[in-house]
Design a protein around this motif. Sequence first.
Motif, PDB file in Angstrom:
ATOM      1  N   ILE A  12      59.773  16.055 -27.383  1.00 29.97           N
ATOM      2  CA  ILE A  12      59.951  15.536 -26.033  1.00 29.97           C
ATOM      3  C   ILE A  12      60.842  16.491 -25.249  1.00 29.97           C
ATOM      4  CG2 ILE A  12      60.818  13.624 -24.626  1.00 29.97           C
ATOM      5  CD1 ILE A  12      60.332  11.761 -26.981  1.00 29.97           C
ATOM      6  N   ALA A  44      55.634  15.311 -25.144  1.00 29.98           N
ATOM      7  CA  ALA A  44      55.913  14.503 -23.959  1.00 29.98           C
ATOM      8  C   ALA A  44      56.921  15.233 -23.086  1.00 29.98           C
ATOM      9  CB  ALA A  44      56.446  13.135 -24.351  1.00 29.98           C
ATOM     10  N   VAL A  65      51.909  13.890 -22.727  1.00 28.32           N
ATOM     11  CA  VAL A  65      52.138  12.580 -22.120  1.00 28.32           C
ATOM     12  C   VAL A  65      53.439  12.573 -21.326  1.00 28.32           C
ATOM     13  CG1 VAL A  65      50.799  11.401 -23.888  1.00 28.32           C
ATOM     14  CG2 VAL A  65      53.264  11.645 -24.181  1.00 28.32           C
ATOM     15  N   GLY A  67      57.005  10.886 -19.846  1.00 27.78           N
ATOM     16  CA  GLY A  67      58.125  10.012 -20.177  1.00 27.78           C
ATOM     17  C   GLY A  67      59.113  10.002 -19.033  1.00 27.78           C
TER      18      GLY A  67
END
Length: 259
Positions: A12, A44, A65, A67
Amino acid sequence: MSTSANKKKLVIGNWKMNGSSAANAALLRGLLPVISSFERVEIALCPPYPYLATVADLLDDSDVVLGAQNLSTELSGAHTGEVSGSMLGDIGCRFVLVGHSERRALYGEDDACVAKKFATALQAGLIPVLCVGETLAQRQSGETQTVVTTQLHAVLKAVGIDELAKGVIAYEPVWAIGTGETATPEQAQAVHRHIRQWLADHDCVAADCRILYGGSVKADNAERLFNQPDIDGGLIGGASLDAMSFAAICEAAQAKPTI
């Protein structure tokens, strides 16, 4: 205790309070073509609130994705300046950070507040990324495991082990965030193992829970960190703002599938 072979590592990128429309677009133009072939790692990005929608559009044709860096404890209503979990979900967020050390230290978010945010994130259908970790003074005093356990227990008390296990845990020693200092792979692994054992002690299928390391992860130390048996990926700060550095970190995770 080893981690599950059936789950991908997770990386992330936390952009913190950085970026602009032009800079974000340039970063993703450099990043997305490089990481598009990485199939064994989930990636992410957590941009600042004003850029969530535009970054979501830029990520639309990729497997990366979205976040968010924070959310309100409240669901809706007269809370000027706050952003609810349902709003984040509405624009496509999958993950949300809760309890980052900067939120705890700079904005007074205590364990009870963090636990409420974790519960609110789940209620909104988001995956909370629970950040835990100790200060340098706490580490030097031998309090690391006690501090981390206390932070985990606050969420356990609020939501129960089954709900806690639906999130992601990120161990980020406060003394290693943005300082250039990094826990050695062995130091990081010891805390990750403690967290996984704590989960198991509370009747959680601990091998299925992803536990990330955050704290000055860079391209040159990512592989050694991700090669540890209980480290399932990373929560990356400054290095996520450089396309090649972040891509190299993701490649290190891609090269070392969880076993």
